[in-house]
Design a protein around this motif. Structure first.
Motif, PDB file in Angstrom:
ATOM      1  N   LEU A  75       0.806  -1.223   0.000  1.00  0.00           N
ATOM      2  CA  LEU A  75       0.000   0.000   0.000  1.00  0.00           C
ATOM      3  C   LEU A  75       0.844   1.279   0.000  1.00  0.00           C
ATOM      4  O   LEU A  75       0.294   2.375  -0.008  1.00  0.00           O
ATOM      5  CB  LEU A  75      -0.950   0.011   1.199  1.00  0.00           C
ATOM      6  CG  LEU A  75      -2.080  -1.020   1.160  1.00  0.00           C
ATOM      7  CD1 LEU A  75      -2.864  -0.997   2.462  1.00  0.00           C
ATOM      8  CD2 LEU A  75      -2.992  -0.784  -0.029  1.00  0.00           C
ATOM      9  N   GLU A  76       2.174   1.127   0.023  1.00  0.00           N
ATOM     10  CA  GLU A  76       3.021   2.315  -0.044  1.00  0.00           C
ATOM     11  C   GLU A  76       2.693   3.103  -1.312  1.00  0.00           C
ATOM     12  O   GLU A  76       2.560   2.539  -2.392  1.00  0.00           O
ATOM     13  CB  GLU A  76       4.502   1.913  -0.075  1.00  0.00           C
ATOM     14  CG  GLU A  76       5.050   1.485   1.256  1.00  0.00           C
ATOM     15  CD  GLU A  76       6.510   1.024   1.161  1.00  0.00           C
ATOM     16  OE1 GLU A  76       7.129   1.159   0.092  1.00  0.00           O
ATOM     17  OE2 GLU A  76       7.006   0.506   2.173  1.00  0.00           O
ATOM     18  N   GLY A  77       2.524   4.394  -1.163  1.00  0.00           N
ATOM     19  CA  GLY A  77       2.239   5.238  -2.320  1.00  0.00           C
ATOM     20  C   GLY A  77       0.769   5.313  -2.703  1.00  0.00           C
ATOM     21  O   GLY A  77       0.393   6.077  -3.577  1.00  0.00           O
ATOM     22  N   VAL A  78      -0.085   4.514  -2.055  1.00  0.00           N
ATOM     23  CA  VAL A  78      -1.527   4.595  -2.316  1.00  0.00           C
ATOM     24  C   VAL A  78      -2.074   5.681  -1.398  1.00  0.00           C
ATOM     25  O   VAL A  78      -1.992   5.571  -0.174  1.00  0.00           O
ATOM     26  CB  VAL A  78      -2.237   3.239  -2.053  1.00  0.00           C
ATOM     27  CG1 VAL A  78      -3.732   3.375  -2.259  1.00  0.00           C
ATOM     28  CG2 VAL A  78      -1.653   2.158  -2.945  1.00  0.00           C
ATOM     29  N   ASN A  79      -2.620   6.734  -1.974  1.00  0.00           N
ATOM     30  CA  ASN A  79      -2.997   7.915  -1.197  1.00  0.00           C
ATOM     31  C   ASN A  79      -4.484   8.228  -1.243  1.00  0.00           C
ATOM     32  O   ASN A  79      -4.871   9.376  -1.395  1.00  0.00           O
ATOM     33  CB  ASN A  79      -2.182   9.123  -1.673  1.00  0.00           C
ATOM     34  CG  ASN A  79      -0.707   8.936  -1.426  1.00  0.00           C
ATOM     35  OD1 ASN A  79      -0.314   8.467  -0.368  1.00  0.00           O
ATOM     36  ND2 ASN A  79       0.113   9.278  -2.400  1.00  0.00           N
ATOM     37  N   GLN A  85      -6.646   5.082   6.208  1.00  0.00           N
ATOM     38  CA  GLN A  85      -7.267   4.553   7.427  1.00  0.00           C
ATOM     39  C   GLN A  85      -6.856   3.097   7.655  1.00  0.00           C
ATOM     40  O   GLN A  85      -6.540   2.695   8.769  1.00  0.00           O
ATOM     41  CB  GLN A  85      -8.798   4.677   7.329  1.00  0.00           C
ATOM     42  CG  GLN A  85      -9.548   4.170   8.533  1.00  0.00           C
ATOM     43  CD  GLN A  85      -9.294   4.990   9.781  1.00  0.00           C
ATOM     44  OE1 GLN A  85      -8.804   6.106   9.745  1.00  0.00           O
ATOM     45  NE2 GLN A  85      -9.619   4.420  10.920  1.00  0.00           N
ATOM     46  N   PHE A  86      -6.859   2.310   6.579  1.00  0.00           N
ATOM     47  CA  PHE A  86      -6.506   0.896   6.698  1.00  0.00           C
ATOM     48  C   PHE A  86      -5.034   0.738   7.074  1.00  0.00           C
ATOM     49  O   PHE A  86      -4.683  -0.109   7.891  1.00  0.00           O
ATOM     50  CB  PHE A  86      -6.836   0.155   5.398  1.00  0.00           C
ATOM     51  CG  PHE A  86      -6.801  -1.346   5.530  1.00  0.00           C
ATOM     52  CD1 PHE A  86      -7.490  -1.997   6.537  1.00  0.00           C
ATOM     53  CD2 PHE A  86      -6.063  -2.105   4.642  1.00  0.00           C
ATOM     54  CE1 PHE A  86      -7.462  -3.372   6.671  1.00  0.00           C
ATOM     55  CE2 PHE A  86      -6.021  -3.496   4.761  1.00  0.00           C
ATOM     56  CZ  PHE A  86      -6.718  -4.123   5.777  1.00  0.00           C
ATOM     57  N   LYS A  87      -4.153   1.564   6.501  1.00  0.00           N
ATOM     58  CA  LYS A  87      -2.733   1.505   6.842  1.00  0.00           C
ATOM     59  C   LYS A  87      -2.524   1.786   8.327  1.00  0.00           C
ATOM     60  O   LYS A  87      -1.700   1.147   8.980  1.00  0.00           O
ATOM     61  CB  LYS A  87      -1.925   2.479   5.982  1.00  0.00           C
ATOM     62  CG  LYS A  87      -1.757   2.013   4.539  1.00  0.00           C
ATOM     63  CD  LYS A  87      -0.742   2.844   3.774  1.00  0.00           C
ATOM     64  CE  LYS A  87      -1.332   4.068   3.171  1.00  0.00           C
ATOM     65  NZ  LYS A  87      -0.416   4.782   2.266  1.00  0.00           N
TER      66      LYS A  87
END
Length: 191
Positions: A75-79, A85-87
Motif C-alpha cells: 500500500l506504499e504510495g496509495v494515497n 485509514q486501513f494503513k
C-alpha cells in the motif's frame, strides 16, 4: 417495476461484516456454507476447490502477524482516504485482519485448473450469500492471501503444493452490520 424475489434481496442486503459476537459457528452450519459454495458454476466441470476451516485463534493470529507488514508494503504510495485509514489499522499491533471472527474458511484453488480463480471466486460468493441467508456475517479477507509466500504457514494449514489460496473468508454471527454503501449507476453499453 420488476418484483425482486428473496435471492435478489439476499444479494442486495449482504454486507462485509468486520465485527463478530463471541459465539461459535457449528460444524453443521460450516458444512452447509461449504455445500452452497460447491454448487457454484465451474469451468469445464473441474470443481477445482478445496477448503481449510480454521478455528484456531493462535494460527489466525500468526497469519495476521505475517500478512500485515506485507500489505503495508503493497500500500506504499496509495494515497486514498480508505487506504490511509486501513494503513493506520495495519500498523497497530492489536489489529487482527480477521476481526476476531470465530472461523476462517480458506477456499483453495487447484493450480493446474485454468479456471480455478474464477470458479473459486464464484464458490466464495455463494458461501457468503448462504451465510447471510442463515443469519451469519462474512468478509473476504484478501490480505490473508499473502500467506502464500510462507511455506511453514502453508504446511501448518495443510495446503497441498498443487493448490493456492484464492478466497480467505471469515464467518460468524455479526455484532454490527454496516449500512449499505452507495452504489454507482452501472455503465451499460447496449448493442
Amino acid at each position: 417495476m420488476i418484483e425482486e424475489g428473496p435471492v435478489i434481496s439476499n444479494i442486495k442486503t449482504r454486507r462485509s461484516v468486520r465485527n463478530y459476537a463471541d459465539r461459535p459457528v457449528s460444524d453443521e452450519v460450516i458444512e452447509s456454507i461449504i455445500d452452497a459454495g460447491i454448487h457454484a458454476p465451474t469451468g469445464l466441470g473441474l470443481q477445482p476447490w478445496r477448503f481449510v476451516v480454521i478455528r484456531d485463534k493462535d494460527i489466525m493470529k500468526q497469519m495476521s502477524t505475517h500478512c500485515k507488514p506485507k500489505l503495508l508494503k503493497q500500500l506504499e504510495g496509495v494515497n486514498i482516504d480508505a487506504a490511509a485509514q486501513f494503513k493506520k489499522m495495519l500498523r497497530s499491533e492489536e489489529f487482527d485482519i480477521f476481526y476476531n471472527a470465530p472461523v476462517l474458511i480458506i477456499v483453495l484453488g487447484n493450480k493446474n485448473a485454468p479456471t480455478a480463480d474464477f470458479d473459486c471466486a464464484m464458490c466464495a460468493q455463494n458461501m457468503m450469500l448462504a451465510a447471510h441467508s442463515m443469519g451469519l456475517g462474512s468478509c473476504w479477507i484478501g490480505t490473508a492471501c499473502l500467506v502464500q509466500d510462507n511455506p511453514e504457514m502453508l504446511q501448518k494449514l495443510k495446503i497441498p503444493e498443487d493448490y493456492k489460496v484464492v478466497a480467505p473468508i471469515i464467518f460468524g454471527y455479526g455484532g454490527t452490520v454496516p449500512a449499505a454503501p452507495p452504489r454507482n449507476d452501472p455503465v451499460i453499453t447496449w448493442i
